[in-house]
Write a protein that holds these residues in place. Structure first.
Motif, PDB file in Angstrom:
ATOM      1  N   ASP A  37      26.310  45.385  45.172  1.00  0.00           N
ATOM      2  CA  ASP A  37      26.063  46.190  43.956  1.00  0.00           C
ATOM      3  C   ASP A  37      24.658  46.804  43.947  1.00  0.00           C
ATOM      4  OD1 ASP A  37      24.419  44.046  43.494  1.00  0.00           O
ATOM      5  OD2 ASP A  37      25.299  43.480  41.563  1.00  0.00           O
ATOM      6  N   GLY A  38      24.006  46.783  45.115  1.00  0.00           N
ATOM      7  CA  GLY A  38      22.649  47.298  45.218  1.00  0.00           C
ATOM      8  C   GLY A  38      21.604  46.198  45.180  1.00  0.00           C
ATOM      9  N   LYS A  39      22.024  45.027  44.697  1.00  0.00           N
ATOM     10  CA  LYS A  39      21.110  43.879  44.631  1.00  0.00           C
ATOM     11  C   LYS A  39      21.641  42.685  45.425  1.00  0.00           C
ATOM     12  CE  LYS A  39      19.296  44.983  40.022  1.00  0.00           C
ATOM     13  NZ  LYS A  39      19.151  44.489  38.622  1.00  0.00           N
ATOM     14  N   GLN A  40      22.953  42.491  45.355  1.00  0.00           N
ATOM     15  CA  GLN A  40      23.541  41.306  45.978  1.00  0.00           C
ATOM     16  C   GLN A  40      25.017  41.529  46.282  1.00  0.00           C
ATOM     17  OE1 GLN A  40      23.137  38.247  43.011  1.00  0.00           O
ATOM     18  NE2 GLN A  40      24.326  39.357  41.495  1.00  0.00           N
ATOM     19  N   GLN A  41      25.599  40.584  47.046  1.00  0.00           N
ATOM     20  CA  GLN A  41      27.028  40.617  47.339  1.00  0.00           C
ATOM     21  C   GLN A  41      27.806  40.178  46.100  1.00  0.00           C
ATOM     22  OE1 GLN A  41      26.754  42.353  50.104  1.00  0.00           O
ATOM     23  NE2 GLN A  41      28.047  41.092  51.435  1.00  0.00           N
ATOM     24  N   VAL A  42      28.866  40.897  45.776  1.00  0.00           N
ATOM     25  CA  VAL A  42      29.681  40.570  44.598  1.00  0.00           C
ATOM     26  C   VAL A  42      31.164  40.733  44.930  1.00  0.00           C
ATOM     27  CG1 VAL A  42      27.895  41.269  42.948  1.00  0.00           C
ATOM     28  CG2 VAL A  42      29.593  42.944  43.713  1.00  0.00           C
ATOM     29  N   ILE A  43      31.992  40.114  44.090  1.00  0.00           N
ATOM     30  CA  ILE A  43      33.446  40.247  44.198  1.00  0.00           C
ATOM     31  C   ILE A  43      33.949  40.937  42.937  1.00  0.00           C
ATOM     32  CG2 ILE A  43      35.609  38.920  44.129  1.00  0.00           C
ATOM     33  CD1 ILE A  43      34.236  36.887  45.988  1.00  0.00           C
ATOM     34  N   ASP A  44      34.886  41.828  43.092  1.00  0.00           N
ATOM     35  CA  ASP A  44      35.486  42.549  41.969  1.00  0.00           C
ATOM     36  C   ASP A  44      36.485  41.622  41.273  1.00  0.00           C
ATOM     37  OD1 ASP A  44      36.813  44.192  40.215  1.00  0.00           O
ATOM     38  OD2 ASP A  44      37.039  45.857  41.597  1.00  0.00           O
ATOM     39  N   ALA A  45      36.082  41.075  40.111  1.00  0.00           N
ATOM     40  CA  ALA A  45      36.941  40.134  39.392  1.00  0.00           C
ATOM     41  C   ALA A  45      38.236  40.801  38.923  1.00  0.00           C
ATOM     42  CB  ALA A  45      36.180  39.556  38.201  1.00  0.00           C
ATOM     43  N   GLU A  46      38.178  42.108  38.633  1.00  0.00           N
ATOM     44  CA  GLU A  46      39.390  42.844  38.235  1.00  0.00           C
ATOM     45  C   GLU A  46      40.405  42.859  39.371  1.00  0.00           C
ATOM     46  OE1 GLU A  46      40.321  44.326  35.477  1.00  0.00           O
ATOM     47  OE2 GLU A  46      38.530  44.498  34.227  1.00  0.00           O
ATOM     48  N   ALA A  47      39.919  43.140  40.591  1.00  0.00           N
ATOM     49  CA  ALA A  47      40.805  43.178  41.758  1.00  0.00           C
ATOM     50  C   ALA A  47      41.389  41.803  42.038  1.00  0.00           C
ATOM     51  CB  ALA A  47      40.035  43.683  42.975  1.00  0.00           C
ATOM     52  N   LEU A  48      40.574  40.757  41.897  1.00  0.00           N
ATOM     53  CA  LEU A  48      41.053  39.396  42.130  1.00  0.00           C
ATOM     54  C   LEU A  48      42.113  39.002  41.115  1.00  0.00           C
ATOM     55  CD1 LEU A  48      40.996  36.661  43.515  1.00  0.00           C
ATOM     56  CD2 LEU A  48      38.912  36.100  42.237  1.00  0.00           C
ATOM     57  N   SER A  49      41.872  39.307  39.848  1.00  0.00           N
ATOM     58  CA  SER A  49      42.856  38.964  38.811  1.00  0.00           C
ATOM     59  C   SER A  49      44.162  39.726  39.019  1.00  0.00           C
ATOM     60  CB  SER A  49      42.285  39.236  37.413  1.00  0.00           C
ATOM     61  OG  SER A  49      42.069  40.621  37.217  1.00  0.00           O
ATOM     62  N   ALA A  50      44.068  40.977  39.472  1.00  0.00           N
ATOM     63  CA  ALA A  50      45.281  41.777  39.731  1.00  0.00           C
ATOM     64  C   ALA A  50      46.135  41.131  40.827  1.00  0.00           C
ATOM     65  CB  ALA A  50      44.889  43.195  40.122  1.00  0.00           C
ATOM     66  N   LYS A  51      45.482  40.593  41.880  1.00  0.00           N
ATOM     67  CA  LYS A  51      46.212  39.915  42.970  1.00  0.00           C
ATOM     68  C   LYS A  51      46.847  38.619  42.468  1.00  0.00           C
ATOM     69  CE  LYS A  51      44.856  42.762  46.316  1.00  0.00           C
ATOM     70  NZ  LYS A  51      45.781  43.701  46.979  1.00  0.00           N
ATOM     71  N   MET A  52      46.118  37.903  41.618  1.00  0.00           N
ATOM     72  CA  MET A  52      46.664  36.667  41.047  1.00  0.00           C
ATOM     73  C   MET A  52      47.930  36.956  40.229  1.00  0.00           C
ATOM     74  SD  MET A  52      43.211  34.908  39.532  1.00  0.00           S
ATOM     75  CE  MET A  52      41.930  34.173  40.533  1.00  0.00           C
ATOM     76  N   ILE A  53      47.830  37.966  39.385  1.00  0.00           N
ATOM     77  CA  ILE A  53      48.964  38.338  38.528  1.00  0.00           C
ATOM     78  C   ILE A  53      50.139  38.811  39.377  1.00  0.00           C
ATOM     79  CG2 ILE A  53      49.736  40.033  36.799  1.00  0.00           C
ATOM     80  CD1 ILE A  53      46.858  39.787  35.583  1.00  0.00           C
ATOM     81  N   GLN A  54      49.842  39.550  40.442  1.00  0.00           N
ATOM     82  CA  GLN A  54      50.890  40.039  41.340  1.00  0.00           C
ATOM     83  C   GLN A  54      51.702  38.877  41.931  1.00  0.00           C
ATOM     84  OE1 GLN A  54      49.444  42.173  44.784  1.00  0.00           O
ATOM     85  NE2 GLN A  54      51.486  42.801  45.435  1.00  0.00           N
ATOM     86  N   LEU A  55      51.011  37.818  42.363  1.00  0.00           N
ATOM     87  CA  LEU A  55      51.721  36.680  42.967  1.00  0.00           C
ATOM     88  C   LEU A  55      52.507  35.878  41.930  1.00  0.00           C
ATOM     89  CD1 LEU A  55      49.242  35.296  45.672  1.00  0.00           C
ATOM     90  CD2 LEU A  55      51.124  36.904  45.927  1.00  0.00           C
ATOM     91  N   ILE A  56      52.012  35.839  40.688  1.00  0.00           N
ATOM     92  CA  ILE A  56      52.767  35.156  39.634  1.00  0.00           C
ATOM     93  C   ILE A  56      54.023  35.955  39.281  1.00  0.00           C
ATOM     94  CG2 ILE A  56      52.732  34.356  37.234  1.00  0.00           C
ATOM     95  CD1 ILE A  56      49.661  33.966  37.564  1.00  0.00           C
ATOM     96  N   LYS A  57      53.865  37.280  39.190  1.00  0.00           N
ATOM     97  CA  LYS A  57      54.978  38.151  38.809  1.00  0.00           C
ATOM     98  C   LYS A  57      56.049  38.251  39.897  1.00  0.00           C
ATOM     99  CE  LYS A  57      53.017  41.432  35.479  1.00  0.00           C
ATOM    100  NZ  LYS A  57      52.559  42.840  35.280  1.00  0.00           N
ATOM    101  N   GLN A  58      55.625  38.148  41.158  1.00  0.00           N
ATOM    102  CA  GLN A  58      56.539  38.374  42.280  1.00  0.00           C
ATOM    103  C   GLN A  58      56.643  37.118  43.155  1.00  0.00           C
ATOM    104  OE1 GLN A  58      55.366  41.960  44.425  1.00  0.00           O
ATOM    105  NE2 GLN A  58      54.763  42.954  42.526  1.00  0.00           N
ATOM    106  N   PRO A  59      57.366  36.085  42.672  1.00  0.00           N
ATOM    107  CA  PRO A  59      57.473  34.832  43.433  1.00  0.00           C
ATOM    108  C   PRO A  59      58.144  35.015  44.801  1.00  0.00           C
ATOM    109  CG  PRO A  59      58.983  34.846  41.566  1.00  0.00           C
ATOM    110  CD  PRO A  59      58.081  36.005  41.390  1.00  0.00           C
ATOM    111  N   GLY A  60      59.081  35.988  44.889  1.00  0.00           N
ATOM    112  CA  GLY A  60      59.733  36.248  46.173  1.00  0.00           C
ATOM    113  C   GLY A  60      58.741  36.763  47.203  1.00  0.00           C
ATOM    114  N   TYR A  61      57.872  37.663  46.778  1.00  0.00           N
ATOM    115  CA  TYR A  61      56.829  38.208  47.647  1.00  0.00           C
ATOM    116  C   TYR A  61      55.841  37.108  48.039  1.00  0.00           C
ATOM    117  CZ  TYR A  61      52.681  40.993  48.908  1.00  0.00           C
ATOM    118  OH  TYR A  61      51.584  41.515  49.541  1.00  0.00           O
ATOM    119  N   ALA A  62      55.484  36.262  47.061  1.00  0.00           N
ATOM    120  CA  ALA A  62      54.573  35.143  47.319  1.00  0.00           C
ATOM    121  C   ALA A  62      55.156  34.200  48.365  1.00  0.00           C
ATOM    122  CB  ALA A  62      54.285  34.389  46.019  1.00  0.00           C
ATOM    123  N   GLU A  63      56.461  33.982  48.294  1.00  0.00           N
ATOM    124  CA  GLU A  63      57.134  33.096  49.256  1.00  0.00           C
ATOM    125  C   GLU A  63      57.090  33.665  50.670  1.00  0.00           C
ATOM    126  OE1 GLU A  63      61.484  30.937  49.885  1.00  0.00           O
ATOM    127  OE2 GLU A  63      60.988  31.828  47.938  1.00  0.00           O
TER     128      GLU A  63
END
Length: 412
Positions: A356-382
């Motif tokens: 972010d210009g100062k330090q390494q960071v993770i996009d919490a929005e992107a991470l939450s979207a992936k979490m929700i994707q795996l909850i919503k799509q159990p077949g894909y997660a499997e």
């Protein structure tokens, strides 16, 4: 063929409890199955006296630490290690001694071992202080190296000093083992190491996976008071800033907006108070378990909907392959060894690590979207979970590691 005796160095540190400790345990498991004499040298050990014991067929030499923490004291301690080992390791004719080191930044130790023994020295780079300090930010490292010495601040001076010490140590060793390709490329370019000296041997785990059916999962959920149908996410590792726990909690907070009954298990030890503050208002949905025994952790893997490795930097990523071994769909940060372990959208999902210009960071929005994707799509997660286990068996099973390490010991 020359008889060989191998002595593996361990250290009293948090790294020795987690990643390096796991590595040494796996290595010992490999060597116990072979007709190779080996021992374990434990430096900075607890206690006041040097002890030599027999443990499960191998020699364990424990050398306690000294009170001195200045550079002269450390040098004195390092010199004494070699002298003490000379007392406890009998030199035999026709035997070649191999010292297997697992910690960087100590070229004096290599020099002293060579003075006292006719030996070969193997060094494994589990991590480097400079890479850890910069969280794997190679761009920032290059900027530091390009600066004039007088323009560098105190932290930058220490980084350059560490690089020089690591380079000196690697040069003194016979073989230098990198546990991931990114490490090998960094050390080759930054320390200018002879390519013939470097060996790439990925970390690995003994396959302990025991499949469970739906009824067994139901029983396990009941055992740990996790209701059926409740999305369960799990993190395992040290509770350090580098593990990205702040971003994990921020992302989970967003998951709760959609799945209010979701649970997050954070398994590991560290500063709980700091992360409890981060989890303000959602404490009831997050459980800090402390460090767990393997059998308990693996039971939780069986009932979890996904595993998350949200590190800002990882030299390798033992937890990731442990989750893959247990056929758990995983989300990892796209950094260091994790980038190599997981194939995005095939054997897991990746989230970017940015600056972010100062330090390494993770996009919490992107991470939450992936979490929700795996909850919503159990077949894909499997599907991801099945592919993750296949990749583990192909690349990170202990049998692969065993053959590579035995070849290294034979050829060094």
């Amino acid at each position: 063929m020359t008889k060989k005796k191998i002595y593996i160095f361990n250290n009293n540190s948090r790294a020795a409890i987690y990643g390096i400790g796991t590595y040494i345990a796996q290595l010992i498991d490999c060597l116990k199955k072979e007709e190779i004499e080996f021992g374990l040298i434990y430096i900075h050990a607890a206690g006041e006296e040097v002890t030599v014991t027999e443990k499960e067929g191998y020699q364990l030499i424990s050398i306690p630490s000294t009170n001195s923490c200045n550079s002269r004291g450390r040098e004195y301690y390092t010199r004494n290690i070699a002298y003490l080992l000379k007392e406890f390791i009998p030199v035999e004719k026709g035997v070649e001694y191999i010292f297997h080191l697992n910690f960087m930044n100590n070229p004096t130790l290599v020099s002293n071992l060579r003075k006292m023994f006719k030996c070969k020295v193997i060094l494994v780079a589990h991590y480097s202080n400079w890479s850890f300090t910069l969280l794997g930010d190679n761009l920032k490292l290059q900027q530091i190296l390009k600066k004039r010495p007088k323009k560098r601040n105190y932290s930058e001076q220490n980084i350059v000093k560490d690089i020089k010490e690591d380079t000196k140590m690697i040069t003194k060793c016979d073989k230098f083992v990198c546990i991931a390709r990114h490490s090998m490329e960094s050390f080759t370019s930054i320390c200018r190491i002879d390519a013939k000296k470097i060996v790439l041997i990925n970390n690995a785990l003994k396959d302990c996976y025991i499949p469970v059916n739906e009824e067994q999962k139901r029983i396990l959920r009941h055992k740990y008071y996790i209701q059926e149908g409740v999305p369960l996410l799990i993190f395992a590792g040290r509770l350090d800033e580098v593990k990205g726990i702040a971003y994990l909690i921020q992302a989970f907070r967003k998951v709760l907006e959609t799945y209010k009954n979701a649970r997050l298990l954070i398994a590991g030890d560290g500063n709980f108070n700091r992360w409890l503050k981060e989890a303000k208002d959602i404490w009831s949905q997050i459980t800090f378990t402390g460090r767990l025994e393997k059998d308990v952790l693996y039971e939780l893997y069986h009932i979890a909907d996904m595993g998350i490795v949200s590190s800002l930097h990882e030299e390798f990523g033992f937890v990731a392959i442990e989750m893959m071994m247990n056929q758990l769909p995983i989300i990892v940060s796209d950094t260091g060894g994790l980038s190599e372990i997981v194939e995005n959208d095939i054997s897991g999902l990746k989230i970017p690590v940015m600056n972010d210009g100062k330090q390494q960071v993770i996009d919490a929005e992107a991470l939450s979207a992936k979490m929700i994707q795996l909850i919503k799509q159990p077949g894909y997660a499997e599907i991801l979970a099945e592919n993750a286990r296949k990749r583990f068996l192909k690349k990170y099973d202990l049998m692969i590691f065993r053959e590579k390490m035995l070849n290294l010991y034979r050829e060094v």
